[in-house]
Write a protein that holds these residues in place. Structure first.
Motif, PDB file in Angstrom:
ATOM      1  N   SER A 303     -13.772   3.252   3.461  1.00  0.00           N
ATOM      2  CA  SER A 303     -12.665   2.612   2.700  1.00  0.00           C
ATOM      3  C   SER A 303     -11.413   2.430   3.644  1.00  0.00           C
ATOM      4  O   SER A 303     -10.716   1.495   3.372  1.00  0.00           O
ATOM      5  N   VAL A 304     -11.130   3.279   4.455  1.00  0.00           N
ATOM      6  CA  VAL A 304      -9.763   3.121   5.335  1.00  0.00           C
ATOM      7  C   VAL A 304     -10.211   2.033   6.250  1.00  0.00           C
ATOM      8  O   VAL A 304      -9.301   1.339   6.455  1.00  0.00           O
ATOM      9  N   LEU A 305     -11.279   1.750   6.660  1.00  0.00           N
ATOM     10  CA  LEU A 305     -11.769   0.661   7.633  1.00  0.00           C
ATOM     11  C   LEU A 305     -11.508  -0.601   6.878  1.00  0.00           C
ATOM     12  O   LEU A 305     -11.341  -1.773   7.459  1.00  0.00           O
ATOM     13  N   MET A 306     -11.684  -0.317   5.452  1.00  0.00           N
ATOM     14  CA  MET A 306     -11.171  -1.739   4.568  1.00  0.00           C
ATOM     15  C   MET A 306      -9.801  -1.924   4.002  1.00  0.00           C
ATOM     16  O   MET A 306      -9.633  -3.016   3.363  1.00  0.00           O
ATOM     17  N   GLY A 307      -9.036  -1.260   4.561  1.00  0.00           N
ATOM     18  CA  GLY A 307      -7.709  -1.415   4.299  1.00  0.00           C
ATOM     19  C   GLY A 307      -7.127  -0.459   3.246  1.00  0.00           C
ATOM     20  O   GLY A 307      -5.939  -0.428   3.020  1.00  0.00           O
ATOM     21  N   SER A 308      -8.060   0.673   3.054  1.00  0.00           N
ATOM     22  CA  SER A 308      -7.253   1.494   1.939  1.00  0.00           C
ATOM     23  C   SER A 308      -6.506   2.723   2.785  1.00  0.00           C
ATOM     24  O   SER A 308      -6.754   2.799   3.877  1.00  0.00           O
ATOM     25  N   THR A 309      -5.938   3.390   1.766  1.00  0.00           N
ATOM     26  CA  THR A 309      -5.398   4.544   2.520  1.00  0.00           C
ATOM     27  C   THR A 309      -5.820   5.701   1.820  1.00  0.00           C
ATOM     28  O   THR A 309      -5.712   5.888   0.424  1.00  0.00           O
ATOM     29  N   ALA A 310      -6.042   6.847   2.615  1.00  0.00           N
ATOM     30  CA  ALA A 310      -6.614   7.984   1.924  1.00  0.00           C
ATOM     31  C   ALA A 310      -5.554   9.066   2.051  1.00  0.00           C
ATOM     32  O   ALA A 310      -4.717   9.188   3.085  1.00  0.00           O
ATOM     33  N   ILE A 311      -5.377   9.778   1.103  1.00  0.00           N
ATOM     34  CA  ILE A 311      -4.550  10.830   0.942  1.00  0.00           C
ATOM     35  C   ILE A 311      -5.142  12.278   0.677  1.00  0.00           C
ATOM     36  O   ILE A 311      -6.154  12.392   0.150  1.00  0.00           O
ATOM     37  N   PHE A 312      -4.942  13.114   1.834  1.00  0.00           N
ATOM     38  CA  PHE A 312      -5.496  14.430   1.610  1.00  0.00           C
ATOM     39  C   PHE A 312      -4.311  15.566   1.355  1.00  0.00           C
ATOM     40  O   PHE A 312      -3.378  15.477   2.044  1.00  0.00           O
ATOM     41  N   VAL A 313      -4.755  16.600   0.570  1.00  0.00           N
ATOM     42  CA  VAL A 313      -3.864  17.333  -0.045  1.00  0.00           C
ATOM     43  C   VAL A 313      -4.341  18.834   0.128  1.00  0.00           C
ATOM     44  O   VAL A 313      -5.643  19.133   0.393  1.00  0.00           O
ATOM     45  N   GLU A 314      -3.683  19.743   0.740  1.00  0.00           N
ATOM     46  CA  GLU A 314      -3.851  21.227   0.984  1.00  0.00           C
ATOM     47  C   GLU A 314      -4.406  21.831  -0.288  1.00  0.00           C
ATOM     48  O   GLU A 314      -3.973  21.374  -1.438  1.00  0.00           O
ATOM     49  N   GLY A 315      -5.582  22.436  -0.192  1.00  0.00           N
ATOM     50  CA  GLY A 315      -6.211  23.288  -1.264  1.00  0.00           C
ATOM     51  C   GLY A 315      -7.157  22.187  -2.220  1.00  0.00           C
ATOM     52  O   GLY A 315      -7.457  22.783  -3.144  1.00  0.00           O
TER      53      GLY A 315
END
Length: 704
Positions: A303-315
């Motif tokens: 999905s990131v390669l298609m232009g989306s942004t990934a959000i990773f959160v602690e825990g």
């Protein structure tokens, strides 16, 4: 050794029966111990009975060694509650094996700093055991009953059903009063979700997720990705990071709708991060219109390669995929290949979503379905299959879907390559799909029951199935009155015949059938050949090759001087060849007519077929005249009748014969009441028997 330990408990049936009897006596003498054992099924190993340490110390020691070895070698996923400290979950929960029935007790012990699993914690009651000072099991308990310890004599109520909507969607304002949300430990899969392999699952530890993402995208050597670490501005600052592809994501959307709400606006309500932080970010903080939760690293990177942004959160063992596509593309403009004088002037571009929107703007119905697939292990190109659910034949749609989904290829960048993978006969010269860059033409085919295939990064759509007659039609035929449209189609049919047979016809007459030529023309041809050293077939082939070179050069050289080179090159070469007595003037006229005829064919792939077959007829005419040409014509028609496009004969409705008013000639629009029969559409009629009720002379046909 492992097999020995597994089979040790089953070697002596007497020992197992004695152990079971001893356990029953102990439970009868001490009901409290029985309750603990019932609440803690982890004390009973799979495939063995309860073992008393005092009775069988050696067997107990071997069982403990066996369990320790299994915990070191195996990893069993489990579901954990989110009501405990995230620090305890990070340090121990991801590295230990779950013990059935003891997971919540173990997690509470880890969160509160208990020394060892199984040891009673001072001041903290275990699950399933009565608290100190609290009434025993079976006695009425004051307040709410303890979780995991049902009262004696009272049937245990089933667990409450899961909420149908997320908590933040139901009550956005009550952040602190939300119920605990159950997450899944890395290695487990929630019920109803697709199973994700353990190495590809998002971890609770943010540092491990960051290392895994950097390893997958080859960061920092790969400059095409951007990783931004930041802190969510909650009452307790919470670490997170985002990853996106440089050039494919819109940085304005990321700055204004992701980073600003998370870093600045999140501290307005004094929110606490001790509950489900992923839901908090998804339903309260991120202000974009498309947000999806994903647990697989592979799907996240895709999905990131298609232009989306990934959000990773602690825990959190899942990431949020936010729609932030914003790469540069060509705007919607005029069609470059299929120009018309009268009609819409919009053409497709390289953005799939924009092309689908152009079609939906012309077919404003909820029955227009767009199914999305991915093709190519390297390109991962998006392919959209569009059809009208209430008109297209389900068998046709299923065949298109099956051919696209079954492709095993690494790189497909355009519909031109996709066409070659899904066509029925790869050897046939006749094209079996129709490529068009006009959204109005795609909408017209969809309304008849055809299926359209669109692809990302391609401005051409494929129409299937297709017939030979449809490749002679143009979008302008329907926008002008029927006499004008019929005249244009007659001209195109004549262009196909001239471009295919004229060269061979001239060679056959000059070499073998001179009696068919009038005497004056025959004398003129013979006089022009007196000074030419080459036979007629060589003249035609040389001029045809020169014409193909000029055509290809006009396409490849810059657009500004392309037409000039074509015109000047043709005039200079032709005049010089005649003056040098290499080519006769009549041959130049013949070749020029065939070249212009190929330009009059509206379908680009069909013009290629005509140009290839033209050379075949030239050689056959030189060898055997009309006899050889007639024999190959029979073979060509037989092959054409046998060729199909997704199961539909290419010459239909002429062969097999079907009644149609839209083949060579075009009938009036109000008389074309039925859709093509060869498609077997679900709705066969496109108009009522009387489509012009204002006309007093309009009458339905007999039998309607």
């Amino acid at each position: 050794m492992v097999r020995y330990l597994n089979n040790r408990g089953s070697k002596s049936r007497a020992n197992r029966q004695a152990d079971q009897a001893a356990g029953q006596e102990a439970n009868a003498q001490n009901p409290q111990n029985a309750g603990e054992q019932q609440g803690n099924p982890s004390d009973v190993s799979s495939g063995s009975q309860n073992v008393s340490p005092e009775t069988y110390p050696f067997k107990t020691m071997l069982a403990n060694i066996w369990h320790m070895g299994r915990r070191m070698l195996e990893y069993e996923p489990r579901e954990v509650d989110d009501n405990f400290s995230l620090g305890g979950r990070r340090t121990g929960a991801n590295s230990e094996k779950a013990v059935p029935g003891q997971q919540e007790k173990w997690l509470n012990d880890q969160a509160q700093g208990a020394p060892q699993q199984g040891a009673p914690q001072q001041g903290a009651p275990q699950q399933g055991a009565p608290q100190q000072g609290a009434p025993q099991q079976g006695a009425p308990q004051q307040g709410a009953p303890q979780q995991g310890a049902p009262q004696q004599g009272t049937p245990q109520s089933p667990p409450p059903p899961p909420q149908t909507a997320p908590f933040y969607a139901q009550n956005p304002g009550a952040v602190e009063q939300q119920p605990p949300v159950v997450h899944t430990q890395q290695g487990g899969t929630p019920v109803g979700q697709e199973s994700v392999p353990i190495p590809e699952q998002v971890h609770y530890d943010l540092d491990k997720n960051l290392m895994h993402v950097k390893r997958m995208v080859h960061y920092p050597d790969n400059k095409g990705f951007t990783i931004r670490e930041f802190t969510i501005g909650l009452e307790t600052p919470w670490p997170a990071f985002i990853v996106f592809t440089e050039g494919l994501a819109d940085k304005n959307v990321i700055d204004n709708f992701l980073l600003e709400p998370l870093m600045l606006l999140s501290g307005v309500d004094k929110l606490s991060p001790q509950k489900d932080l992923v839901a908090l970010v998804k339903y309260r903080l991120v202000t974009t219109n498309q947000v999806e939760e994903e647990r697989s690293f592979r799907k996240i990177i895709d999905s990131v390669l298609m232009g989306s942004t990934a959000i990773f959160v602690e825990g959190a063992n899942s990431a949020l995929l936010v729609e932030t596509k914003g790469w540069e593309h060509r705007p919607v403009g005029r069609p470059l290949v299929e120009n018309v004088v009268r009609g819409p002037q919009e053409g497709f571009n390289e953005v799939l979503i924009s092309n689908i929107a152009l079609i939906r703007s012309r077919l404003r119905t909820e029955n227009l379905v767009s199914e999305m697939y991915k093709v190519g292990t390297l390109s991962k190109a998006d392919v959209s299959v569009m059809y009208l659910r209430d008109m297209a034949n389900p068998a046709l749609v299923g065949e298109v879907r099956k051919r696209i989904q079954s492709l095993k290829v690494d790189y497909i960048p355009d519909t031109g390559m996709l066409e070659q993978f899904i066509e029925d006969n790869s050897v046939a010269l006749m094209p079996q799909t129709l490529a068009t860059e006009r959204p109005d033409r795609v909408a017209a085919f969809l309304a008849e029951g055809h299926v359209a295939i669109l692809m990302s990064s391609s401005p051409f759509a494929l129409i299937v199935p297709i017939t030979f007659w449809a490749q002679l039609h143009s979008a302008e035929d329907a926008y002008v009155r029927w006499p004008y449209g019929s005249l244009l189609r007659i001209v195109r049919v004549a262009a196909v015949l001239i471009g295919m047979f004229l060269d061979g016809f001239y060679i056959a007459i000059v070499n073998y059938h001179q009696a068919m030529i009038p005497h004056d023309l025959l004398f003129a041809i013979a006089a022009s050949h007196e000074m030419v050293p080459f036979p007629t077939v060589v003249e035609v082939i040389l001029l045809e090759l020169a014409f193909e070179l000029i055509r290809e050069a006009g396409i490849r050289i810059p657009t500004i001087i392309g037409p000039t080179i074509g015109i000047v090159g043709a005039l200079i070469l032709g005049q010089a060849a005649v003056m040098a007595n290499l080519i006769t003037p009549l041959v130049i006229i013949i070749v020029a007519l065939t070249g212009l005829s190929s330009f009059a064919i509206p379908n680009y792939n069909l013009s290629f077929q005509v140009r290839i077959v033209r050379f075949i007829y030239i050689f056959l005419a030189a060898i055997g005249g009309f006899v050889a040409m007639s024999g190959f014509m029979v073979v060509q028609m037989a092959l054409l009748c046998n060729t199909k496009s997704f199961g539909v004969p290419l010459l239909s409705p002429a062969s097999p014969h079907r009644r149609s008013k839209d083949t060579v000639l075009r009938g009036t629009l109000w008389s074309q009441e039925s859709r093509p029969e060869m498609l077997r559409p679900l709705a066969s009629r496109r108009e009522p028997p009387v489509s012009r009720p204002w006309n007093p002379s309009a009458r339905p046909k007999r039998g309607e």
